[in-house]
Design a protein around this motif. Structure first.
Motif, mmCIF file in Angstrom:
data_model
loop_
_atom_site.group_PDB
_atom_site.id
_atom_site.type_symbol
_atom_site.label_atom_id
_atom_site.label_comp_id
_atom_site.label_asym_id
_atom_site.label_seq_id
_atom_site.Cartn_x
_atom_site.Cartn_y
_atom_site.Cartn_z
ATOM 1 N N VAL A 117 0.682 -1.199 0.053
ATOM 2 C CA VAL A 117 0.125 -0.048 -0.046
ATOM 3 C C VAL A 117 0.736 1.345 -0.155
ATOM 4 C CG1 VAL A 117 -2.024 -1.320 1.225
ATOM 5 C CG2 VAL A 117 -0.358 0.036 2.599
ATOM 6 N N CYS A 118 0.253 2.275 -0.419
ATOM 7 C CA CYS A 118 1.206 3.408 -0.575
ATOM 8 C C CYS A 118 0.233 4.729 -0.673
ATOM 9 C CB CYS A 118 1.845 3.540 -1.861
ATOM 10 S SG CYS A 118 1.109 3.393 -3.174
ATOM 11 N N ALA A 119 0.663 5.836 -0.760
ATOM 12 C CA ALA A 119 0.236 7.138 -0.615
ATOM 13 C C ALA A 119 -0.874 7.533 -1.382
ATOM 14 C CB ALA A 119 1.212 8.367 -0.636
ATOM 15 N N GLY A 164 -3.188 4.314 -2.390
ATOM 16 C CA GLY A 164 -3.072 3.311 -3.457
ATOM 17 C C GLY A 164 -2.412 1.920 -3.014
ATOM 18 N N ALA A 165 -2.213 1.135 -3.926
ATOM 19 C CA ALA A 165 -1.793 -0.157 -3.704
ATOM 20 C C ALA A 165 -1.005 -0.607 -5.083
ATOM 21 C CB ALA A 165 -2.728 -1.258 -3.251
ATOM 22 N N ILE A 166 0.038 -1.380 -5.040
ATOM 23 C CA ILE A 166 0.551 -2.280 -6.120
ATOM 24 C C ILE A 166 0.431 -3.749 -5.478
ATOM 25 C CG2 ILE A 166 2.561 -2.527 -7.511
ATOM 26 C CD1 ILE A 166 3.286 -0.070 -5.564
ATOM 27 N N SER A 182 -5.879 2.971 -6.657
ATOM 28 C CA SER A 182 -5.942 4.017 -5.937
ATOM 29 C C SER A 182 -7.234 4.037 -5.097
ATOM 30 C CB SER A 182 -6.481 5.467 -7.023
ATOM 31 O OG SER A 182 -7.099 6.513 -6.292
ATOM 32 N N PHE A 183 -7.180 4.563 -3.929
ATOM 33 C CA PHE A 183 -8.243 4.542 -2.896
ATOM 34 C C PHE A 183 -8.790 5.988 -2.714
ATOM 35 C CE2 PHE A 183 -5.499 0.980 -1.345
ATOM 36 C CZ PHE A 183 -6.146 -0.092 -1.864
ATOM 37 N N HIS A 184 -8.667 6.965 -3.740
ATOM 38 C CA HIS A 184 -9.228 8.173 -3.779
ATOM 39 C C HIS A 184 -10.756 8.198 -3.352
ATOM 40 C CE1 HIS A 184 -11.102 11.760 -5.481
ATOM 41 N NE2 HIS A 184 -9.999 12.373 -5.317
#
Ligand SMILES: Cc1ncc(COP(=O)(O)O)c(C=O)c1O
Length: 414
Positions: free
Chosen positions: A54-56, A200-202, A187-189
């Motif tokens: 997970v990321c920004a 966000g996530a990869i 994206s988790f916008h």
């Protein structure tokens, strides 16, 4: 905001989400910690993939993917002009070049045949970013074939398609399972299928990439002693005692701070539990739109066709209307709908038409299917909190406004 205002998209937050975040806020960790680790595991399990990082935000997920693959100057990446600018920007952040290929006019996804044409002409293409536009999965079998044939990587942009799936070898696979790609980004916008506010996530099945992505997410730093390279710095008397220096961390790559906080991850965990329910609701609302437009028995509002088996991710509900046959065109239509309390949106302006891209490309680009689609598209309200009555209201308002402004002769004048 008017009480009966219908946004084109919106988050769905309940008391369980709030409780989950509150409990994370009371925990000793606020930044990326144990809750982020749990969210990653649960997300990976849900998607049927080995690893999730997970990321920004979704843009960071794309940028991290580029960094993890070592994309840089002289490399080229192919993507769709009908997407959010982040897909084209991410390669450029790394000094690589972006190349567009036209869309399939029916699905609005990047067309594998158009990608092949580009690959015949261009050298040093390192990756393709197919975007699952509106939530409809791309032809991943075709992209997988291309990747093997031309020895390049596929990074799926799954931002619109979390919760969606497609059929591979008679089995259903989730977008994000990386069944046909090396990496997938999300994206988790707040307007996405689930939210963490920003986030966000990869996902990937490649352990080395997973490990590298975790480092790249946080300045390229590692605190994992198994991975340390500089034993004279990491240990006191490494050869004799192997005593680990407790303060030590090691920067192995040049990177950014793209971390997700634990309280955002807590919201993600709670939202993930409801994802299937959300997708069901989005699909039900979309089917109702389809049915009502069919019942109108007209030729001027054309929903996008769904040409695949599986579960549509249903991030957007898009229709095409011949806007040049309307008095005042799309701008007036959108303003009239807004007067009725209905917000609509356009997804997307072809990226290469943006001023920054006109400057970047020097010569004028033209992709006929992307431009034709852009001229006529409109995204109607679609969100989990919507009711069937809301859908009926949108269809009726849209139809009434079209009746008032419909002027096929205006087409000839233009
Ligand atoms: C297709 C697509 N890719 C990437 C992004 C970037 O995601 P974020 O806004 O979380 O950076 C978005 C977000 O709008 C998107 O729709």
């Amino acid at each position: 905001m008017k009480k009966n205002f219908l946004p084109y998209n919106s988050q769905q937050i309940d008391e369980k989400d709030i409780k989950s975040v509150m409990s994370a806020l009371r925990s000793p960790y606020l930044t990326t910690g144990p809750i982020a680790d749990e969210f990653e595991k649960e997300l990976a399990q849900y998607l049927g993939v080995k690893y999730a990082v997970v990321c920004a935000n979704g843009t960071a997920a794309l940028h991290l993917s580029m960094l993890a693959l070592g994309i840089g100057s002289g490399d080229k990446i192919i993507t769709s002009p009908i997407s959010f600018v982040a897909d084209a920007n991410a390669p450029r952040f790394c000094g690589a070049d972006v190349i567009f290929a036209d869309i399939d006019p029916i699905t609005i996804n990047l067309d594998p045949q158009e990608v092949r044409k580009v690959l015949k002409r261009e050298k040093n293409v390192k990756a393709i970013i197919p975007v699952h536009f509106a939530g409809q999965p791309c032809r991943m079998d075709e992209f997988n074939k291309i990747a093997k044939e031309f020895n390049l990587n596929i990074i799926e942009d799954g931002c619109h398609a979390l919760g969606g799936s497609y059929i591979k070898d008679n089995k259903s696979v989730k977008v994000g399972s990386c069944a046909d790609s090396l990496l997938t980004t999300f994206s988790f916008h707040p307007i996405k299928n689930i939210t963490t506010g920003e986030g966000g996530a990869i996902t990937t099945n490649d352990k080395n990439l997973y490990k590298k992505l975790r480092l790249l997410r946080s300045h390229g730093n590692t605190r994992n002693s198994d991975d340390f390279l500089m034993h004279d710095l990491s240990h006191t008397n490494f050869k004799q005692s192997k005593l680990l220096n407790p303060w030590y961390y090691e920067m192995q790559y040049l990177s950014h701070n793209y971390r997700l906080t634990d309280f955002q991850a807590a919201l993600g965990k709670s939202q993930l539990k409801k994802l299937d329910k959300f997708i069901r609701k989005r699909n039900e609302l979309s089917s109702l739109y389809d049915k009502l437009f069919e019942e109108l028995d007209q030729k001027r509002i054309l929903p996008l066709d769904n040409l695949f088996e599986g579960t549509h991710g249903r991030h957007l509900y898009v229709v095409r209307i011949p806007m040049n046959q309307l008095n005042g065109g799309r701008a007036k239509l959108m303003m009239d709908l807004l007067d009725d309390g209905i917000q609509t949106q356009v997804h997307y302006i072809p990226i290469y038409l943006q001023p920054n891209y006109r400057e970047y490309f020097k010569e004028k680009l033209y992709f006929p299917f992307s431009e034709e689609y852009y001229k006529n598209c409109l995204s109607l309200p679609l969100f989990v909190g919507m009711t069937n009555k809301d859908v009926k209201r949108v269809v009726s308002s849209l139809n009434n406004i079209l009746d008032k402004n419909w002027n096929p002769s205006s087409k000839k004048k233009k």
